[in-house]
Scaffold this active site. Structure first.
Site, PDB file in Angstrom:
ATOM      1  N   GLY A  27      38.337   9.874 100.906  1.00  0.00           N
ATOM      2  CA  GLY A  27      39.293  10.927 100.552  1.00  0.00           C
ATOM      3  C   GLY A  27      39.823  11.593 101.804  1.00  0.00           C
ATOM      4  N   ASP A  52      42.408   7.675  99.683  1.00  0.00           N
ATOM      5  CA  ASP A  52      43.060   8.556  98.714  1.00  0.00           C
ATOM      6  C   ASP A  52      43.840   9.632  99.463  1.00  0.00           C
ATOM      7  OD1 ASP A  52      43.485   9.632  96.011  1.00  0.00           O
ATOM      8  OD2 ASP A  52      42.415  11.371  96.833  1.00  0.00           O
ATOM      9  N   TYR A  57      48.418  17.198 100.520  1.00  0.00           N
ATOM     10  CA  TYR A  57      47.459  17.385 101.620  1.00  0.00           C
ATOM     11  C   TYR A  57      48.174  17.607 102.950  1.00  0.00           C
ATOM     12  CZ  TYR A  57      44.135  15.377  98.233  1.00  0.00           C
ATOM     13  OH  TYR A  57      43.378  15.112  97.120  1.00  0.00           O
ATOM     14  N   LYS A  86      49.734  10.727  95.794  1.00  0.00           N
ATOM     15  CA  LYS A  86      49.979  11.524  94.576  1.00  0.00           C
ATOM     16  C   LYS A  86      51.261  12.347  94.644  1.00  0.00           C
ATOM     17  CE  LYS A  86      44.994  12.435  94.477  1.00  0.00           C
ATOM     18  NZ  LYS A  86      44.688  12.778  95.876  1.00  0.00           N
ATOM     19  N   HIS A 119      49.542  14.309  90.489  1.00  0.00           N
ATOM     20  CA  HIS A 119      48.409  15.035  91.089  1.00  0.00           C
ATOM     21  C   HIS A 119      47.737  15.982  90.102  1.00  0.00           C
ATOM     22  CE1 HIS A 119      46.812  16.564  95.202  1.00  0.00           C
ATOM     23  NE2 HIS A 119      45.938  16.813  94.262  1.00  0.00           N
ATOM     24  N   SER A 264      34.417  12.961 104.733  1.00  0.00           N
ATOM     25  CA  SER A 264      33.626  13.571 105.796  1.00  0.00           C
ATOM     26  C   SER A 264      34.436  13.506 107.073  1.00  0.00           C
ATOM     27  CB  SER A 264      32.294  12.854 105.996  1.00  0.00           C
ATOM     28  OG  SER A 264      31.614  13.476 107.073  1.00  0.00           O
ATOM     29  N   THR A 266      32.661  13.759 109.866  1.00  0.00           N
ATOM     30  CA  THR A 266      31.606  13.435 110.829  1.00  0.00           C
ATOM     31  C   THR A 266      31.384  11.922 110.850  1.00  0.00           C
ATOM     32  OG1 THR A 266      30.608  15.460 109.992  1.00  0.00           O
ATOM     33  CG2 THR A 266      29.263  14.134 111.490  1.00  0.00           C
ATOM     34  N   ARG A 269      28.264  10.491 109.256  1.00  0.00           N
ATOM     35  CA  ARG A 269      28.253  10.594 107.792  1.00  0.00           C
ATOM     36  C   ARG A 269      29.226   9.599 107.157  1.00  0.00           C
ATOM     37  NH1 ARG A 269      28.250  17.055 106.602  1.00  0.00           N
ATOM     38  NH2 ARG A 269      26.006  17.408 106.801  1.00  0.00           N
ATOM     39  N   ASN A 273      28.038   7.063 104.420  1.00  0.00           N
ATOM     40  CA  ASN A 273      28.637   7.030 103.087  1.00  0.00           C
ATOM     41  C   ASN A 273      29.137   5.637 102.701  1.00  0.00           C
ATOM     42  OD1 ASN A 273      28.088   9.735 102.920  1.00  0.00           O
ATOM     43  ND2 ASN A 273      30.175  10.397 103.407  1.00  0.00           N
TER      44      ASN A 273
HETATM   45  N1  LIG Z   1      42.732  15.119  92.609  1.00  0.00           N
HETATM   46  C1  LIG Z   1      42.296  16.258  93.094  1.00  0.00           C
HETATM   47  O1  LIG Z   1      42.802  17.338  92.768  1.00  0.00           O
HETATM   48  C2  LIG Z   1      41.168  16.246  94.063  1.00  0.00           C
HETATM   49  C3  LIG Z   1      40.453  17.430  94.277  1.00  0.00           C
HETATM   50  C4  LIG Z   1      39.405  17.387  95.199  1.00  0.00           C
HETATM   51  C5  LIG Z   1      39.081  16.201  95.850  1.00  0.00           C
HETATM   52  N2  LIG Z   1      39.806  15.065  95.613  1.00  0.00           N
HETATM   53  C6  LIG Z   1      39.538  13.810  96.337  1.00  0.00           C
HETATM   54  O2  LIG Z   1      38.148  13.661  96.539  1.00  0.00           O
HETATM   55  C7  LIG Z   1      37.869  13.614  97.950  1.00  0.00           C
HETATM   56  C8  LIG Z   1      36.521  14.254  98.228  1.00  0.00           C
HETATM   57  O3  LIG Z   1      36.532  15.618  97.889  1.00  0.00           O
HETATM   58  P1  LIG Z   1      35.726  16.741  98.678  1.00  0.00           P
HETATM   59  O4  LIG Z   1      35.787  16.490 100.139  1.00  0.00           O
HETATM   60  O5  LIG Z   1      36.206  18.033  98.156  1.00  0.00           O
HETATM   61  O6  LIG Z   1      34.236  16.545  98.139  1.00  0.00           O
HETATM   62  P2  LIG Z   1      32.957  15.624  98.526  1.00  0.00           P
HETATM   63  O7  LIG Z   1      33.358  14.337  99.156  1.00  0.00           O
HETATM   64  O8  LIG Z   1      32.138  15.620  97.292  1.00  0.00           O
HETATM   65  O9  LIG Z   1      32.185  16.544  99.579  1.00  0.00           O
HETATM   66  C9  LIG Z   1      32.622  16.682 100.876  1.00  0.00           C
HETATM   67  C10 LIG Z   1      31.622  17.603 101.581  1.00  0.00           C
HETATM   68  O10 LIG Z   1      30.384  16.926 101.719  1.00  0.00           O
HETATM   69  C11 LIG Z   1      30.047  16.817 103.105  1.00  0.00           C
HETATM   70  N3  LIG Z   1      29.481  15.469 103.313  1.00  0.00           N
HETATM   71  C12 LIG Z   1      30.140  14.288 103.364  1.00  0.00           C
HETATM   72  N4  LIG Z   1      29.287  13.266 103.556  1.00  0.00           N
HETATM   73  C13 LIG Z   1      28.053  13.810 103.624  1.00  0.00           C
HETATM   74  C14 LIG Z   1      26.773  13.261 103.812  1.00  0.00           C
HETATM   75  N5  LIG Z   1      26.580  11.949 103.975  1.00  0.00           N
HETATM   76  N6  LIG Z   1      25.707  14.111 103.826  1.00  0.00           N
HETATM   77  C15 LIG Z   1      25.887  15.433 103.667  1.00  0.00           C
HETATM   78  N7  LIG Z   1      27.079  16.010 103.476  1.00  0.00           N
HETATM   79  C16 LIG Z   1      28.162  15.206 103.459  1.00  0.00           C
HETATM   80  C17 LIG Z   1      31.319  17.036 103.865  1.00  0.00           C
HETATM   81  O11 LIG Z   1      31.077  17.676 105.100  1.00  0.00           O
HETATM   82  P3  LIG Z   1      31.520  17.045 106.528  1.00  0.00           P
HETATM   83  O12 LIG Z   1      33.008  16.823 106.494  1.00  0.00           O
HETATM   84  O13 LIG Z   1      31.114  18.127 107.459  1.00  0.00           O
HETATM   85  O14 LIG Z   1      30.733  15.781 106.698  1.00  0.00           O
HETATM   86  C18 LIG Z   1      32.087  17.995 102.940  1.00  0.00           C
HETATM   87  O15 LIG Z   1      31.660  19.324 103.141  1.00  0.00           O
HETATM   88  C19 LIG Z   1      39.068  14.341  98.590  1.00  0.00           C
HETATM   89  O16 LIG Z   1      39.266  13.995  99.951  1.00  0.00           O
HETATM   90  C20 LIG Z   1      40.192  13.861  97.721  1.00  0.00           C
HETATM   91  O17 LIG Z   1      40.575  12.561  98.120  1.00  0.00           O
HETATM   92  C21 LIG Z   1      40.834  15.085  94.725  1.00  0.00           C
END
Ligand SMILES: NC(=O)c1ccc[n+]([C@@H]2O[C@H](COP(=O)([O-])OP(=O)(O)OC[C@H]3O[C@@H](n4cnc5c(N)ncnc54)[C@H](OP(=O)(O)O)[C@@H]3O)[C@@H](O)[C@H]2O)c1
Length: 313
Positions: A27, A52, A57, A86, A119, A264, A266, A269, A273
Site C-alpha cells: 500500500g 495499491d 494519496y 482509485k 475510492h 511500511s 522501514t 519491515r 512483510n
Molecule cells: N481504501 C481505503 O480507503 C484505504 C484506507 C486505508 C488503507 N488502505 C490501503 O491499505 C494500505 C495499508 O494501510 P495502513 O498503512 O493504514 O495500515 P497497515 O498496513 O495495517 O499498518 C501500517 C502500520 O503498521 C506498521 N508496520 C508495517 N509493517 C510492520 C511490521 N512488520 N511490524 C510492525 N509494524 C509494522 C507501519 O509502520 P512503519 O511504516 O513505521 O513500518 C504502519 O504504522 C494503505 O497503504 C492503502 O493502500 C486503503
C-alpha cells in the site's frame, strides 16, 4: 528435501478473465513523496508485485518514478507488476471519470491500469479541491450523481481497453450488493478494511459467492490500539511457527482467501512483510475463533472522509 513455501507468490484470478492479482500487495498511503518513492523501490526489490495507489494519496508521481527506475535497472518488467489505483470522491460525475483515470495513468507512467476502484461510495462537490468544505468546515457532498452512474463510467473504461478490471473500495455489503445487481461488468475487486480485529467474514463470503477478490486494506490494523500485533493469540502463534506477529497476520489474510495491502516505510519491515509462510490449520482456526475483538478503525465508510490521509490544505 523441504518444499519451499509459495504463499507469498499466491495469485488470485479475477472474474472478468483479465488475469490474476498477486495476493501480497504493498500500500502506498505514505504522505511524504520521497519516502513513498524509497519504500516503493524497496518493495519492488524485495519481491512485491502488487501496488495499491490512489489519486487522493497525492503521490502517484513518486510511485511512477520508483517503478520506472526499478524497471530500467532490474529484471522486473511492467507486465510483472499489478497496479491498482482509485478514483477520488470529487470525480464521481461520469464526465470526470476518464480525465481522472488518464491523469492517474500519466502520473504513474503506465499505459494500462490493472485495477481501477471507486475510492469511496460518497460523491463530493466536483472540482479540483479534494476536500470541499463549507464555512462550518462540513464536507460538501454532491447529490447530483449516483454510485451506479459512476460505475457505468468505469465500465466504459474497461470497454476502451486501458483498464483491465474495476471495483469498489470502502463499501458496505449493501452498497456492494447494489452494484453487483446493477452492473453490466461485475466488480472484480472490493477493497475494505480487513484484519484479525475486523475480519468482515460476511462480506468475504458474499465476495466468494460472486467471484469478487477482497483486498484487505490495513491488514495490520493500521498499527492502532488495541494493536493486532500485540494480541496474545497472534503472538503465541508467531512464537510457535517462528515468524513475527506481522507475518502471522499477513499469512492469515492470504490463507483465508484475500489479497492484502500492507504499508511500511522501514526497509527491514518491508522485507519481513513479504517473507510470509503458510500457517498450520490450527493457527487459522485460533485466529478465527479465539480472537473476539471486532472494531472498525477507519470511519471512511460512513462519511467518505478518509481517516488516514492528511487533509489537502
Ligand atoms: N481504501 C481505503 O480507503 C484505504 C484506507 C486505508 C488503507 N488502505 C490501503 O491499505 C494500505 C495499508 O494501510 P495502513 O498503512 O493504514 O495500515 P497497515 O498496513 O495495517 O499498518 C501500517 C502500520 O503498521 C506498521 N508496520 C508495517 N509493517 C510492520 C511490521 N512488520 N511490524 C510492525 N509494524 C509494522 C507501519 O509502520 P512503519 O511504516 O513505521 O513500518 C504502519 O504504522 C494503505 O497503504 C492503502 O493502500 C486503503
Amino acid at each position: 528435501m523441504e518444499t519451499p513455501d509459495t504463499l507469498r507468490y499466491t495469485k488470485i484470478p479475477l472474474n472478468n478473465g483479465s488475469g490474476a492479482m498477486p495476493a501480497v500487495g504493498f500500500g502506498t498511503l505514505i504522505p511524504d513523496p520521497a519516502a513513498t518513492k524509497q519504500a516503493t523501490k524497496t518493495a519492488l526489490e524485495v519481491g512485491f508485485r502488487h501496488f495499491d495507489c490512489a489519486e487522493r494519496y497525492r503521490n502517484e508521481e513518486a510511485v511512477g518514478e520508483a517503478m520506472q527506475e526499478v524497471f530500467k535497472a532490474a529484471a522486473i518488467r511492467r507486465e510483472d507488476v499489478f497496479v491498482t489505483t482509485k478514483l477520488w470522491n470529487t470525480n464521481h460525475r461520469p464526465e470526470r471519470v476518464k480525465p481522472a483515470f488518464d491523469a492517474s495513468r500519466r502520473r504513474l507512467k503506465i499505459d494500462t491500469v490493472d485495477c481501477y476502484l471507486i475510492h469511496t461510495p460518497f460523491a463530493f462537490r466536483p472540482g479540483d479541491e479534494q476536500d470541499p468544505r463549507d464555512e462550518r468546515d462540513q464536507v460538501i457532498y454532491d447529490s447530483g450523481v449516483t454510485l451506479v452512474e459512476t460505475w457505468r463510467a468505469l465500465e466504459r473504461l474497461v470497454d476502451e481497453g486501458k483498464c483491465k478490471s474495476i471495483g469498489l473500495s470502502d463499501v458496505t455489503l449493501d452498497q456492494l450488493r447494489e452494484i453487483v445487481a446493477a452492473a453490466r461488468i461485475k466488480p472484480a475487486v472490493a477493497q475494505v478494511e480487513c484484519h484479525p480485529y475486523f475480519p468482515q467474514w460476511d462480506l468475504l463470503e458474499f465476495c466468494r459467492e460472486n467471484g469478487i477478490v477482497v483486498q484487505a486494506g490495513a491488514p495490520l490494523g493500521h498499527g492502532m490500539d488495541p494493536k493486532v500485533l500485540d494480541d496474545p493469540v497472534i503472538t503465541a502463534i508467531a512464537q510457535r511457527v517462528h515468524k513475527t506477529p506481522a507475518q502471522v497476520a499477513l499469512a492469515w489474510a492470504v490463507q483465508r482467501g484475500t489479497a492484502f495491502l500492507v504499508t511500511s516505510r522501514t526497509a527491514s519491515r518491508i522485507q519481513e512483510n513479504f517473507d510470509i509462510s503458510s500457517l498450520p490449520e490450527d493457527a487459522m482456526r485460533e485466529i478465527r475463533h479465539d480472537i473476539t475483538t471486532n472494531v472498525r478503525r477507519n470511519p471512511v465508510v460512513e462519511t467518505g472522509v478518509p481517516g488516514f490521509i492528511p487533509r489537502a490544505r
